[in-house]
Each structure stands twice: as C-alpha cells, then as structure tokens.
Design an enzyme around this catalytic site. Sequence first.
Site, PDB file in Angstrom:
ATOM      1  N   HIS A   1      -2.778  68.734 -16.486  1.00  0.00           N
ATOM      2  CA  HIS A   1      -3.083  69.571 -15.317  1.00  0.00           C
ATOM      3  C   HIS A   1      -4.501  70.148 -15.365  1.00  0.00           C
ATOM      4  CE1 HIS A   1      -1.685  73.029 -17.911  1.00  0.00           C
ATOM      5  NE2 HIS A   1      -2.655  73.642 -17.264  1.00  0.00           N
TER       6      HIS A   1
ATOM      7  N   ASP B   1       2.480  66.382 -19.829  1.00  0.00           N
ATOM      8  CA  ASP B   1       1.292  67.196 -19.553  1.00  0.00           C
ATOM      9  C   ASP B   1       0.230  67.049 -20.641  1.00  0.00           C
ATOM     10  OD1 ASP B   1      -0.313  68.795 -18.051  1.00  0.00           O
ATOM     11  OD2 ASP B   1       0.711  70.678 -18.500  1.00  0.00           O
TER      12      ASP B   1
ATOM     13  N   GLY C   1      -7.247  79.340 -18.668  1.00  0.00           N
ATOM     14  CA  GLY C   1      -8.395  78.780 -19.369  1.00  0.00           C
ATOM     15  C   GLY C   1      -8.036  78.334 -20.773  1.00  0.00           C
ATOM     16  N   ASN C   2      -6.933  78.877 -21.324  1.00  0.00           N
ATOM     17  CA  ASN C   2      -6.450  78.448 -22.632  1.00  0.00           C
ATOM     18  C   ASN C   2      -5.728  77.108 -22.578  1.00  0.00           C
ATOM     19  OD1 ASN C   2      -6.252  81.665 -23.759  1.00  0.00           O
ATOM     20  ND2 ASN C   2      -6.653  80.061 -25.254  1.00  0.00           N
ATOM     21  N   SER C   3      -5.305  76.677 -21.393  1.00  0.00           N
ATOM     22  CA  SER C   3      -4.559  75.429 -21.267  1.00  0.00           C
ATOM     23  C   SER C   3      -5.332  74.273 -21.897  1.00  0.00           C
ATOM     24  CB  SER C   3      -4.288  75.110 -19.795  1.00  0.00           C
ATOM     25  OG  SER C   3      -3.326  75.981 -19.265  1.00  0.00           O
TER      26      SER C   3
ATOM     27  N   LEU D   1      18.343  56.825 -26.592  1.00  0.00           N
ATOM     28  CA  LEU D   1      19.492  56.532 -27.439  1.00  0.00           C
ATOM     29  C   LEU D   1      20.494  55.626 -26.750  1.00  0.00           C
ATOM     30  CD1 LEU D   1      20.229  60.017 -29.046  1.00  0.00           C
ATOM     31  CD2 LEU D   1      19.504  57.953 -30.250  1.00  0.00           C
ATOM     32  N   GLY D   2      20.402  55.498 -25.432  1.00  0.00           N
ATOM     33  CA  GLY D   2      21.369  54.694 -24.689  1.00  0.00           C
ATOM     34  C   GLY D   2      22.649  55.441 -24.415  1.00  0.00           C
TER      35      GLY D   2
END
Length: 465
Positions: free
Chosen positions: A127, A157, A230-232, A287-288
């Site tokens: 993002h 993300d 801003g830390n993202s 895992l199915g």
Amino acid sequence: MKKFFGLVGMAILGGALTLGGYKLLFNDTLVIERTIPDSSQTVQTNFNPAFNTNSTGLAAETIDFTIAAERTVHSVVHVKNTAIRTQTNPWAELFYGNGSGTRQFEQVGTGSGVIISADGYIVTNNHVIDNANDIEITLNNNKKYKAELIGSDKGNDIALLKIDAGMELPFTPFANSDNIKIGEWVLAVGNPYNLTSTVTAGIVSAKGRDLEGNRNIEAFIQTDAAVNPGNSGGALVNIRGELVGINTAISSRTGSFIGYSFAVPSNIAKKVVDDLLEFGAVQEAILGIRVDEDYDDEGVKVADVFFEDGASNSQFKTGDIIKKVNNVKITKFSELKGQLTSKRPGDNVEVTIERNGELITKTVILNKKSTFISNSLGISFKDLSDKEMKKFDIKGGAKITQNINKSLSYYGIQEGFIITKINKKIVLNAAQAKAAIDDSNFGNGNPLFLELINLKGEVEKYAIR
C-alpha cells in the site's frame, strides 16, 4: 599596661552583662519543628517475587537497545510514491469538446522500507507504493535513488523494490519470526510524519493476530511500540537488530498511534520476497482441507478434505483437530494461516492432530493452490496444464474457469479462454494474473487491456472498461 588590662576587664564585664540579660529575658527553650508528611497507606498484595532481586537484578536493567538501533537505523529508508491521477469534468467535456475537461495531477504518498541485501533490494508494504508511477528512495545519509518495482503481493501487503547505489549498502537480516515470544522487547524503525530514522521501543503484545475486516493477512505480530503514519513498510526488529516483521497497520480512531500496531511476520515477508524473485508471483501452499468455522475451541477443526488437480496425499479426516504445525502451537485459524503463508507448495510439514482423543503427528506435503479469484473483475482462473501449454505453444497463462458475475460476457469472453497478457505484460500463471488485475487501476476510469486465446485457439484483444 594598666590601660590595657582596664580595657580587657571592661570587655569581660560587658559580655557577662549581655549574657545575663539574655538568660533573664529569653529563658524559654527554643524548639525547632520539622514537618514530615504522613506515610502512604501500605496495601498488602498476594505477589510473590519469582527471583531475588538483590542477587539477580532486574532483567530490564541489562537490556541495551542501542546495538539494535545502530544496526537497523541505516538500513531503513524513506519511500516516496508519486502517482499520476486523471480527473475529468463532464460539464467541460460537454460544452468544450472531448478532452477539454481532463486534467492530470500528481498525488504523493510516503512511507518506509527496509534494505534486506547489500545489492539494494528493499522490502516495503504494497500500500506504500500502490499505483506508483515513480518511486524515490532516500537513504539515512539523505542520498536519493530511483527505485524499480520488482513485484508486489496485495494479499500479504508486501512489495519488493530495487535500487542501484553503486556500492554495498547496510542491510537488516531476517530472523525467524516463529521464535519471537510474547513479552519480548522489539524496536520499530521508520519515518513517521517524514521524520527520518525514528526508533521506538515496545514489547510483543500478541502473535497470529487477525484483524476484523481484514480478509488477507491473518497472522500479524501485535506490539505496543509506537507506530504512526509513515512507519508503514518500516522494520520491526528484536534487540539483536534482526528483522522480525514489517510494520503495516495501527489500531486507531484518530489516524495516529493509540497503543497498538501490527506487523507482517518476517517469515511471511521473506517467503513473499523469495517467490517474487523466483516466480514473479506468490506461490500459495494449502493443506487441501476446508475448516470448520463454527469450531471455537483450541485448535483448527477439519470440516472437509479435498485436493486440487487430483492430488492424493490425504493425511486428514473430517473431524481432525490441528494442534501443531512444525511444533508451533495452533490455537486458532489465523495461526494456521500464518504457518501456511510462510511455506511453499511441495514443502513437508509436521502436523500434529487430535483424532478421537489421541494426538497423532503426520508428515504432510503441501499442495499448490492453482485456482484464484479476482473479485474486481468477477472471474476465477487456474494454471494451465503442460498439455495446454504445449497445444497452444505458450510458456504459461491463466485459464478462465468461471465468469462469476457475467461481467465479461458483454465482450464475448467465455469460460475456457486463456489470459496471456494483462496491460501488455505477459502472465505465466493464475497467481500472476490475479496480482496484475488487482494491482491495476482498473475501475477508476482506466481500461484493463487483456490479450486472450479463445476456444478456437485464436488471439483476441480487449480493453475492459
């Protein structure tokens, strides 16, 4: 000589008279008072110390954050995303002709990133760079570089960038996020509010956290280290300066930090990066099984067993309860999802299940998820078989298996058509096709260009609006 002794005698007499007068007039005892505040009321508790603080010392007093900060701060970068947006005024178009009401403008977003290799690979959030036309990286020494987008995964993300700095860069190594413990100290390093290289400290509050309304990542590390806009994309590191997570989200009603932040575990981020470098898209392992969503006890209950593309390595039965994966305790679905997201198809995992009251450990080969759904386009598609690729002499593509909301029927696109290019870029598998469609700006006035092979083997091109 007589005069001298006379002066001394007068001095002694004067002193005696003064002392006598003082004793006569001020004979009361002088008392000096000192005000001492009342001591606070002492309340007894039932707390018993687990160790002798006099001999052992508090662990917190020995923790030094400076080493982790010094190792990390130079490998965390500022990311600037510039996107070109188009705005159309329909009234101007009506009165002044086609194109008269259209204008373009720049939209700038900022965030953080983490250098993960000396040759300039950088991890950030999807993002942070979503729909970017230009990405600029600023190092901690204020040097700026243009970045290339290597690949991204909207579901987790995570995005991977590359810069060419012409020199070896400081980087932060990955740690095994499975080993981090609740209560362990961590540092969040990033660029909140464009403040370069900010370091905050906190502890791990929870693991495998699933957020309400989030349908993609369901295995966040939760921490109380202060994280702000801003830390993202910045680093969450342990006290050794190793990367345990990519800071991604905060819980807030104001837009600023109010106590909790969330990070994508480093095991998931590393797996996404490896997949993007090797395959160009994330390889999802399954895992199915279908999970019993009504089961609310500890563990994950198997509701049904199935496999894609004829896989037949069933180790599960309906009613099994998954308790551990690779000796990591599983108490809820988000923890199972986190373990699977960090693995690749074909990997072997040790799964401990409870069956009829007995604990059993089985070695399970993870299957590859080959069918994907694009909600934005309303279709599902799957990987091509070797036979189909040979038949059409192509290296890959994504076969449409279901036109869910019939949106493509208008264009004559049918189930069985094979998508080979999206926005003029080749797609080799269904995962790539889903990522390319979901990452495009389709639906905001921009067309989606598709190149397909129809049921007759002919190439068709469409601009989907």
